[in-house]
Design an enzyme around this catalytic site. Structure first.
Site, PDB file in Angstrom:
ATOM      1  N   LYS A 221       0.811  -1.221   0.000  1.00 29.60           N
ATOM      2  CA  LYS A 221       0.000   0.000   0.000  1.00 29.60           C
ATOM      3  C   LYS A 221       0.844   1.271   0.000  1.00 29.60           C
ATOM      4  O   LYS A 221       2.030   1.276   0.303  1.00 29.60           O
ATOM      5  CB  LYS A 221      -0.976  -0.026   1.174  1.00 29.60           C
ATOM      6  CG  LYS A 221      -2.155  -0.968   0.917  1.00 29.60           C
ATOM      7  CD  LYS A 221      -3.333  -0.714   1.809  1.00 29.60           C
ATOM      8  CE  LYS A 221      -4.546  -1.489   1.321  1.00 29.60           C
ATOM      9  NZ  LYS A 221      -5.713  -1.323   2.212  1.00 29.60           N
ATOM     10  N   ARG A 255      -4.234  -9.945   4.603  1.00 29.05           N
ATOM     11  CA  ARG A 255      -4.598  -9.895   3.182  1.00 29.05           C
ATOM     12  C   ARG A 255      -3.363  -9.427   2.401  1.00 29.05           C
ATOM     13  O   ARG A 255      -2.916  -8.296   2.553  1.00 29.05           O
ATOM     14  CB  ARG A 255      -5.766  -8.930   2.986  1.00 29.05           C
ATOM     15  CG  ARG A 255      -6.260  -8.819   1.558  1.00 29.05           C
ATOM     16  CD  ARG A 255      -7.459  -7.882   1.479  1.00 29.05           C
ATOM     17  NE  ARG A 255      -7.950  -7.764   0.108  1.00 29.05           N
ATOM     18  CZ  ARG A 255      -7.497  -6.891  -0.781  1.00 29.05           C
ATOM     19  NH1 ARG A 255      -6.543  -6.023  -0.439  1.00 29.05           N
ATOM     20  NH2 ARG A 255      -7.994  -6.859  -2.004  1.00 29.05           N
TER      21      ARG A 255
END
Length: 289
Positions: A221, A255
Site C-alpha cells: 500500500k 490480506r
C-alpha cells in the site's frame, strides 16, 4: 480454540490466517490487470493455494478512483471466478465487494466471506450475509470507496476507528451475522494519511482488544511506499514487515499479494513465540523442582 466461522468452514485463529489477493480487474494498483483473463486468473489462484493461502480474496473493482464499473460488469467479473475457484480448490473464498447484490450472487455460488471496504454502506449487506450464514469484514473508511479523501481529520484516531468498527459489528450482529464470523479492518490508506496509517498499524493491539479478529491489509500500500520512498513493485519486504508487526500485536488475518513470503514470515514468528513459551515453561519447572 477460537475459530472464524465462515459457512461450512471453521478457521483456527490460534495461527495466522493468510488471505491471498486475486483481482479480476483491468486497473488494479499493483498487478495492473495481470489476472483479468480467466486462464491467468485460475493459474494465479492455483499458485496462491499452493503457497498456503487459507482464503482467496477475489475482487472485481479496485478500491481507488478509476473508470466506473457497473453492477453488471462486476457480476460478470466475479461470479464465474468464484464458481471456478470453488469447483477447483479446497479453500475459503472471500469477495472484495461493497455491493449487496454482488455479495448475494457470489454467496449463492460458493463464497464464504464478504470483504466490504465501505463499512457496510449498503444497508442490505449484512442482512444478505446473515441469510447465508456467511462472514463479513467490517472496514473503517471516512467517505465512500473510490472517492478521494484529501484531508482526513480525526479527533482521536485509534478511538475513532475503534468506535466506528464496533458500531458496524453491532449492526452486523443485529442483522443476524454470527459474532464469530465478523472480522474488523482499520482500513489503511482509506481516508488516512501515511502518518495515520502508520499510527494505526502501531496500535493494532487496540483493535485486537475488542475480541474480534483483526484483518491487516497493508500489502504494497501507499503508506508503506511513501514512508520508505518505494515504488509499487518494491514494497514486498515492507509489506511482510507490516504483517509481522501486526502479528506481534495479536492480529489474526493478513490480506497479501505475496502469500508464500508472508506465510514463511508469520510461521517463523509463531514458531519462535512457541519456542520461547516452551523455554519459559521449562525454566519455571526447573525453578520449582
Amino acid at each position: 480454540m477460537r475459530t472464524l466461522r465462515l459457512r461450512d468452514r471453521n478457521l483456527d485463529l490460534s495461527r495466522p490466517i493468510v488471505m491471498g489477493i486475486l483481482n479480476r480487474t483491468t486497473d488494479s494498483f499493483f498487478d495492473k490487470g495481470s489476472y483479468y483473463h480467466f486462464d491467468l486468473f485460475l493459474r494465479k489462484a492455483d499458485e496462491l493455494v499452493v503457497d498456503g493461502a487459507d482464503i482467496v480474496d477475489i475482487g472485481g473493482v479496485k478500491a481507488g478512483p478509476g473508470e466506473e464499473i457497473t453492477l453488471e460488469a462486476e457480476l460478470d467479473r466475479v461470479v464465474p471466478a468464484v464458481q471456478a475457484v470453488a469447483a477447483r480448490f479446497d479453500v475459503a473464498i472471500s469477495v472484495d465487494t461493497w455491493r449487496s447484490e454482488v455479495l448475494d450472487a457470489v454467496l449463492e455460488v460458493g463464497a464464504h466471506l464478504g470483504n466490504d471496504i465501505s463499512g457496510f454502506g449498503d444497508l442490505n449487506y449484512t442482512k444478505v450475509a446473515a441469510r447465508y450464514g456467511a462472514g463479513v469484514v467490517a472496514t473503517h473508511i471516512r467517505l465512500k470507496p473510490r472517492v478521494p479523501d484529501l484531508n482526513p481529520h480525526y479527533d482521536y484516531l485509534a478511538d475513532d476507528v475503534r468506535t466506528f468498527l464496533l458500531d458496524r459489528v453491532e449492526r452486523a450482529v443485529q442483522d443476524g451475522v454470527d459474532p464469530h464470523a465478523v472480522v474488523i479492518d482499520a482500513g489503511f490508506d482509506l481516508g488516512k494519511t501515511t502518518s495515520q496509517s502508520l499510527a494505526l498499524l502501531g496500535t493494532t493491539q487496540r483493535l485486537v482488544d475488542t475480541g474480534f479478529p483483526v484483518l491487516i491489509s497493508a500489502s504494497n500500500k501507499g503508506f508503506l511506499g511513501e514512508t520508505l520512498g518505494l515504488g509499487v513493485t518494491e514494497r514486498r519486504m515492507a509489506s511482510i514487515c507490516a504483517a509481522s508487526i501486526a502479528m506481534l500485536q495479536g492480529a489474526s488475518v493478513y490480506r497479501v499479494h505475496d502469500v508464500r513470503g508472508t506465510v514463511k514470515a508469520l510461521d517463523t514468528i509463531a514458531a519462535l513465540r512457541g519456542h520461547a513459551l516452551d523455554s519459559r515453561d521449562h525454566q519455571l519447572s526447573a525453578n520449582e523442582a
